[in-house]
Motif scaffolding. Structure first.
Motif, mmCIF file in Angstrom:
data_model
loop_
_atom_site.group_PDB
_atom_site.id
_atom_site.type_symbol
_atom_site.label_atom_id
_atom_site.label_comp_id
_atom_site.label_asym_id
_atom_site.label_seq_id
_atom_site.Cartn_x
_atom_site.Cartn_y
_atom_site.Cartn_z
ATOM 1 N N GLU A 299 121.906 50.165 54.386
ATOM 2 C CA GLU A 299 122.270 51.149 55.402
ATOM 3 C C GLU A 299 121.133 51.297 56.414
ATOM 4 O OE1 GLU A 299 125.111 52.843 55.889
ATOM 5 O OE2 GLU A 299 126.022 51.733 54.217
ATOM 6 N N VAL A 301 119.753 53.815 59.625
ATOM 7 C CA VAL A 301 119.847 55.059 60.377
ATOM 8 C C VAL A 301 119.020 54.863 61.643
ATOM 9 C CG1 VAL A 301 119.429 57.536 60.396
ATOM 10 C CG2 VAL A 301 120.086 56.399 58.264
ATOM 11 N N PRO A 320 117.585 60.011 65.229
ATOM 12 C CA PRO A 320 117.935 60.054 63.802
ATOM 13 C C PRO A 320 117.462 61.355 63.164
ATOM 14 C CG PRO A 320 117.015 57.913 64.384
ATOM 15 C CD PRO A 320 116.806 58.807 65.575
ATOM 16 N N SER A 321 118.274 61.911 62.279
ATOM 17 C CA SER A 321 117.960 63.200 61.653
ATOM 18 C C SER A 321 117.874 63.057 60.139
ATOM 19 C CB SER A 321 119.038 64.225 62.007
ATOM 20 O OG SER A 321 120.268 63.880 61.384
ATOM 21 N N ASP A 323 119.549 64.807 58.090
ATOM 22 C CA ASP A 323 120.917 64.847 57.580
ATOM 23 C C ASP A 323 121.536 63.452 57.571
ATOM 24 O OD1 ASP A 323 120.850 67.573 57.162
ATOM 25 O OD2 ASP A 323 121.775 68.062 59.087
ATOM 26 N N GLN A 324 121.271 62.669 58.594
ATOM 27 C CA GLN A 324 121.797 61.305 58.654
ATOM 28 C C GLN A 324 121.167 60.427 57.573
ATOM 29 O OE1 GLN A 324 120.780 60.638 62.827
ATOM 30 N NE2 GLN A 324 122.957 60.487 63.335
ATOM 31 N N ALA A 327 122.794 61.362 54.299
ATOM 32 C CA ALA A 327 124.149 60.821 54.219
ATOM 33 C C ALA A 327 124.128 59.329 53.906
ATOM 34 C CB ALA A 327 124.890 61.084 55.529
ATOM 35 N N ALA A 328 123.185 58.604 54.511
ATOM 36 C CA ALA A 328 123.082 57.166 54.264
ATOM 37 C C ALA A 328 122.673 56.885 52.824
ATOM 38 C CB ALA A 328 122.083 56.542 55.232
#
Length: 336
Positions: A299, A301, A320-321, A323-324, A327-328
């Motif tokens: 993945e 980000v 990019p955060s 949270d991202q 999630a990844a």
């Protein structure tokens, strides 16, 4: 251990190296003056305050204000390096390397190779990069993927004041050209810095957090973003092996591959747009050399394939955060 701000780590390391070695010189736009000052001891040391006081201590022959010409700054640094000096040149914004690509790509990066190893080019080119400062599309970009792709250049991306000190000493004392990238959003960040004269070798990643569930690789400002996600996921029992590359050329391939061999999962966090960036390079590396270890697709980000927006809300959505990143990571864990 002393507490030091990122920008102060830059300035004090340069100051110490100039005092240690008379061949070290500083040049760049407004490194003496800046912000409307006339130069001299009262000058703030550029818009980032990373050279404040150097002119007063070392004088005009070693701290040199240049015209607004990145090609002249980089070209002069290359000439100084060939003639026995150790220049530390500053580009106010990394975005402006475009007008000095010939000096970097065709000259500084190739001097040693084309002269059969009979010369050296110890030039350090410092530059502020990255978003989060609401500085719009021409002053907020990441350029490390461009520089990393140029043979002959070493590329450094410190994420902490401690690493600034150790890596910048290594850069100034070395005999090869170094692109030293400082994320502008990190200048005001403080951290502990060891006492004494220490260096950090290039090509050795730093393990930020240890874990056996997923490998996360990041550089610069993105290290802190990934660390925030890792700390949050640790509360759920997810172990993240977070690697701060520190340098992208040379890159610590061994650390990445060893980690993926344990975790079987990889998430790469890169502030640059996704096409032909560092994340794609690392993904390809792992696909070639550690495919049998992977238990889930790699993945990435990254920022979108777009110029950096000026509007504050859009810029925050662009970067990019944590949270991202989370999630990844959780997406890779869906593959059992």
């Amino acid at each position: 251990m002393a507490e030091m701000m990122y920008r102060d780590a830059v300035r004090e390391t340069i100051r110490e190296e100039m005092a240690r070695d008379e061949s070290v010189v500083v040049l760049g736009e407004d490194v003496v003056g800046g912000m409307g000052t006339a130069g001299g001891p009262e000058a703030i040391g550029g818009i980032w305050s990373t050279s404040t006081g150097l002119f007063e201590q070392f004088g005009a022959s070693r701290v040199i204000d240049t015209p607004i010409s990145e090609s002249a700054i980089v070209g002069t640094a290359g000439g100084l390096a060939l003639s026995g000096k150790r220049p530390v040149a500053e580009l106010m914004f990394a975005d402006f390397i475009g007008v000095s690509l010939d000096q970097l790509w065709n000259q500084i990066g190739k001097f040693r190779y084309m002269f059969g190893g009979k010369t050296r080019c110890p030039a350090v080119i410092r530059m502020a990069y990255g978003g989060g400062y609401n500085a719009a599309a021409q002053h907020s970009q990441c350029v490390h993927q461009i520089l990393t792709g140029m043979p002959g250049l070493k590329v450094v991306m410190p994420s902490t004041p401690e690493d600034v000190r150790g890596l910048l000493r290594t850069a100034i004392r070395g005999d090869d050209p170094v692109m030293f990238l400082e994320h502008k959003a990190l200048y005001g960040v403080s951290g502990e810095v060891p006492e004494g004269d220490y260096t950090i070798p290039f090509g050795h990643a730093r393990q930020v957090t240890a874990g056996e569930d997923v490998t996360v690789v990041a550089t610069g400002m993105m290290v802190g973003v990934a660390e925030a996600a890792a700390e949050r996921m640790a509360e759920d029992g997810i172990g993240v092996d977070l690697l701060d590359l520190r340098t992208t050329s040379p890159m610590d391939e061994e650390a990445i591959l060893d980690s993926v061999e344990v975790t079987g999962r990889l998430v790469i966090v890169d502030e640059a747009p996704p096409r032909c960036n560092l994340a794609t390079d690392i993904a390809a590396l792992v696909a070639r050399k550690a495919f049998s270890s992977l238990r889930a697709p790699v993945e990435m980000v990254t920022a979108p394939h777009s110029p950096v927006p000026f509007a504050l809300e859009l810029e925050q959505a662009y970067l990019p955060s944590d949270d991202q990143v989370e999630a990844a990571v959780r997406k890779t864990l869906d593959y059992r």
